[in-house]
Motif scaffolding. Structure first.
Motif, PDB file in Angstrom:
ATOM      1  N   SER A  49    -100.265 -53.812   0.809  1.00  0.00           N
ATOM      2  CA  SER A  49     -99.879 -53.608  -0.590  1.00  0.00           C
ATOM      3  C   SER A  49     -98.541 -52.887  -0.691  1.00  0.00           C
ATOM      4  O   SER A  49     -97.708 -53.199  -1.557  1.00  0.00           O
ATOM      5  CB  SER A  49    -100.957 -52.812  -1.323  1.00  0.00           C
ATOM      6  OG  SER A  49    -102.190 -53.486  -1.240  1.00  0.00           O
ATOM      7  N   ASP A  61    -101.871 -53.266  -6.643  1.00  0.00           N
ATOM      8  CA  ASP A  61    -103.156 -52.578  -6.854  1.00  0.00           C
ATOM      9  C   ASP A  61    -103.253 -52.171  -8.322  1.00  0.00           C
ATOM     10  O   ASP A  61    -102.722 -51.143  -8.734  1.00  0.00           O
ATOM     11  CB  ASP A  61    -103.258 -51.342  -5.938  1.00  0.00           C
ATOM     12  CG  ASP A  61    -103.532 -51.734  -4.493  1.00  0.00           C
ATOM     13  OD1 ASP A  61    -104.114 -52.821  -4.280  1.00  0.00           O
ATOM     14  OD2 ASP A  61    -103.168 -50.971  -3.586  1.00  0.00           O
ATOM     15  N   THR A  72    -107.079 -51.268  -1.462  1.00  0.00           N
ATOM     16  CA  THR A  72    -107.182 -52.468  -2.297  1.00  0.00           C
ATOM     17  C   THR A  72    -108.638 -52.899  -2.363  1.00  0.00           C
ATOM     18  O   THR A  72    -109.312 -52.974  -1.332  1.00  0.00           O
ATOM     19  CB  THR A  72    -106.304 -53.604  -1.735  1.00  0.00           C
ATOM     20  OG1 THR A  72    -104.959 -53.131  -1.689  1.00  0.00           O
ATOM     21  CG2 THR A  72    -106.379 -54.844  -2.611  1.00  0.00           C
ATOM     22  N   ASP A  92    -102.263 -60.513  -2.878  1.00  0.00           N
ATOM     23  CA  ASP A  92    -102.488 -59.399  -1.953  1.00  0.00           C
ATOM     24  C   ASP A  92    -103.991 -59.161  -1.802  1.00  0.00           C
ATOM     25  O   ASP A  92    -104.691 -58.911  -2.793  1.00  0.00           O
ATOM     26  CB  ASP A  92    -101.794 -58.140  -2.504  1.00  0.00           C
ATOM     27  CG  ASP A  92    -101.921 -56.974  -1.541  1.00  0.00           C
ATOM     28  OD1 ASP A  92    -101.875 -57.217  -0.304  1.00  0.00           O
ATOM     29  OD2 ASP A  92    -102.077 -55.829  -2.011  1.00  0.00           O
ATOM     30  N   VAL A  93    -104.472 -59.266  -0.570  1.00  0.00           N
ATOM     31  CA  VAL A  93    -105.920 -59.192  -0.342  1.00  0.00           C
ATOM     32  C   VAL A  93    -106.311 -57.817   0.191  1.00  0.00           C
ATOM     33  O   VAL A  93    -105.480 -57.105   0.766  1.00  0.00           O
ATOM     34  CB  VAL A  93    -106.386 -60.292   0.644  1.00  0.00           C
ATOM     35  CG1 VAL A  93    -105.910 -61.662   0.193  1.00  0.00           C
ATOM     36  CG2 VAL A  93    -105.902 -59.994   2.067  1.00  0.00           C
TER      37      VAL A  93
HETATM   38 MG   LIG Z   1    -103.793 -53.146  -0.142  1.00  0.00          MG
END
Ligand SMILES: [Mg+2]
Ligand SMILES: Nc1nc2c(ncn2[C@@H]2O[C@H](COP(=O)(O)OP(=O)(O)OP(=O)(O)O)[C@@H](O)[C@H]2O)c(=O)[nH]1
Length: 626
Positions: A49, A61, A72, A92-93
């Motif tokens: 992130s 986030d 996250t 973004d995972v």
């Molecule tokens: Mg993250």
């Protein structure tokens, strides 16, 4: 960043169409290049992130809880323009092992990955698990960012991770050392992202749409909004799509917070929908009729790296943003039948990732790739059916030919909905056939027609509908397509033309007897056609006469006027001996008959070309042809 639909939902005022000028300015600032979507992957806390934030200036986030915990939890979205002007949107995972399901939902519809490894920690369990997942899903494009390079020498982690990615089928990926904190290496990373997206295959803008929903919410005044990664195809304002079988209309559409009328994949999109729907993550918006929505699929199973068979009977199947519990029934060593807890729109060749949600830490959870081989698999009720199916699946590939071996006949539209463009020409009106099955049918039809003629001697041929039924075909046009000499089709019936023996053999016994009696009469006086009374006495009505004529046992020269076969050529021979031209009256006495027979017989001879009319009164014989 107060965009209504794509970005931070809490911050958006959510009015699609409003504030357009402001958004247009934002869009111009972002550039007009093509859009690409890249997912992150990597172990928890490795800096995914932070890197996305550093690259885009946007906050992936979004949740307060995420910021508080520095973790996250949900998928995050952020985007930027690359030096070339191409635009890249990141999904973004989360890296935490508890959120593997969310990670898979993020990566599922995305074609490329930015794999993040922390220089100070190196390769870790979720690095491994994410890589196995990417490999299992078939993600083949990516780059490696070894971040937190301000905390440790990145070289060892870089070498190690690069080798692992290459081994996992991502090929010789670019590998860069960066720091999300100091900004070191970010220019190089942007340039590498440009090279990555330039090498991505361009998706087909005409492909059918399947947009996996990753977020769904309602916006006051606008109604339902869903977001997702459109992998291919085109969505336009006003489009009619389907969600879970329900029709929905696209009222408005945004991409990267910009109001647009049309967008083609790959793209991040937000759709404002009208319809009686309650969308959730994992639902899909699809082009109506272009997908087969099914809860049953036969698949080829490829075990994931580090996983061992046999597979547990209950697993979770992931595709796109969907995760669905499923039952696994093995069919042979490499295939299985999946029964999904809810139907999904699928095509042949789709890859589902099978995950064991029950496994504890340290055990492999990503177990297998399931490549869809059939979305309408046959029932397995008969004894031995499962064994046969296993054998068929072992030899099957995800194409039309394999499908036709199982389904024998499929329409264009069915093949398309299964994701298999038809190969070769249809056999009839949009129908495709398995070649072996088709030649088998082609051999069975003459046999069926022959049998029908024997069982129904008075009928002029086999009705097409009866043949359709007999061959078990779904469409009469298939029957007609099977008709070829010596069969002919006319008036909804199939006739075996040019029967080998003309005569009474094929007629029912009483008809054959009556015809033989007529022929005896005609042997005495060949041109004195039997009167109606005689025919009635012998039981020869129109149906019987028609059957006898079809069988070649009688020659019909007009309604109710029948003679022995060959009477016409005999008549022509006799008439040829008259002085030419001749009148009806001369012909009548030469043939020893009445006007009732002579007139239609002469007309029959005219038609067959044995005689020709000179004027109102006269005819002459024509020399035999050839
Ligand atoms: Mg993250
Ligand atoms: N020194 C330094 N710290 C970093 C760097 N990148 C990230 N961090 C720190 O590492 C921690 C985790 O960073 P995140 O970006 O949240 O990590 P993540 O990979 O997104 O974590 P998850 O999403 O929970 O998997 C945070 O405290 C960041 O400030 C970096 O390049 N240098």
């Amino acid at each position: 960043m107060s965009g209504p639909l794509m970005g931070n939902r809490r911050m958006g005022n959510g009015l699609m169409g409003a504030g357009g000028a402001r958004r247009c300015r934002a869009a111009r600032a972002l550039g007009e290049g093509r859009m690409h979507v890249v997912a992150t992957a990597g172990h928890v806390d490795h800096g995914k992130s932070t890197l996305v934030r550093a690259l885009t200036g946007m906050e992936p986030d979004r949740l307060e809880e995420e910021r508080r915990r520095g973790l996250t939890i949900e998928l995050g979205y952020a985007w930027t323009a690359l030096p070339s002007g191409e635009r890249v949107a990141f999904v973004d995972v989360p890296g935490h092992e508890r959120f593997l399901g969310t990670m898979l939902a993020g990566v599922g519809p995305v074609p490329a990955v930015m794999f993040v490894v922390a220089a100070d920690e190196g390769w870790m369990p979720q690095s491994e698990e994410h890589l196995v997942a990417l490999r299992t899903l078939g993600v083949r494009h990516g780059l490696l960012a070894v971040t937190r390079a301000d905390l440790a020498d990145p070289a060892p982690a870089l070498r190690d991770a690069r080798d692992r990615l290459a081994e996992a089928g991502l090929g010789a990926v670019e590998a860069l050392a960066v720091s999300g904190r100091t900004g070191e290496g970010l220019d190089g990373l942007r340039a590498a992202l440009d090279r990555l997206v330039a090498a991505l295959p361009a998706p087909d803008p005409d492909a059918p749409v399947r947009l996996w929903v990753d977020r769904a919410f309602s916006v006051r005044g606008s109604g339902t909004v869903v977001t997702g990664t459109l992998p291919a195809g085109r969505v336009q304002t006003g489009d009619e799509l389907e969600l879970d079988g329900e029709p929905v209309r696209v009222r408005a559409l945004e991409s990267l917070k910009e109001h647009v009328d049309s967008v083609t994949g790959v793209a991040r999109v937000a759709l404002n929908l009208r319809g009686r729907i309650a969308p959730e993550r994992g639902h899909a918006l699809v082009t109506p009729g272009a997908w087969t929505t099914t809860d049953l699929a036969d698949v080829r199973v490829t075990l994931a790296e580090g996983a061992r068979g046999p597979l547990p009977a209950r697993l979770t199947a992931h595709i796109g943003s969907a995760s669905v519990p499923c039952e696994v029934r093995p069919l042979g060593a490499e295939a299985a039948r999946l029964r999904l807890a809810r139907p999904l729109p699928l095509h042949l060749g789709d890859a589902l990732l099978l995950r064991d949600p029950g496994r504890g830490q340290g055990e492999p959870r990503v177990l297998a790739r399931a490549t869809v081989l059939d979305v309408r698999p046959p029932e397995l009720r008969r004894r031995g059916a499962a064994r046969e199916r296993a054998k068929a699946l072992a030899e099957a590939s995800a194409d039309a030919a394999s499908l036709l071996r199982t389904h024998l006949l499929l329409r264009d539209g069915e093949l398309a909905a299964m994701g298999c463009p038809p190969e070769g020409r249809p056999v009839a009106a949009g129908w495709h056939a398995d070649p072996d099955h088709w030649s088998g049918l082609s051999a069975r039809l003459p046999e069926a027609v022959r049998r029908y003629a024997a069982d129904h001697p008075l009928e002029p041929g086999m009705p097409v509908e009866a043949a359709r039924h007999e061959l078990g075909l779904p469409d009469r046009r298939l029957v007609t397509a099977l008709v070829r000499p010596p069969l002919t089709a006319a008036d909804g019936r199939i006739i075996m033309s040019g029967r080998a023996v003309a005569g009474t053999a094929g007629l029912p016994a009483p008809v054959a007897r009556a015809v033989r009696a007529l022929l005896d009469d005609l042997a005495e006086a060949p041109f004195q056609a039997p009167e109606a009374g005689r025919l009635a006495a012998l039981g020869l009505g129109p149906r019987e006469l028609a059957a006898a004529v079809r069988a070649g046992a009688l020659l019909r020269v007009a309604e109710g006027v029948v003679l022995a076969p060959g009477a016409d050529t005999r008549a022509a021979a006799l008439l040829a001996r008259l002085p030419q031209p001749f009148t009806v009256s001369q012909a009548r006495s030469a043939l020893g008959t009445s006007r009732r027979v002579a007139v239609p017989l002469l007309e029959h001879l005219d038609r067959t070309g044995l005689t020709e009319r000179m004027d109102e009164v006269h005819r002459r014989c024509r020399p035999p042809r050839g």
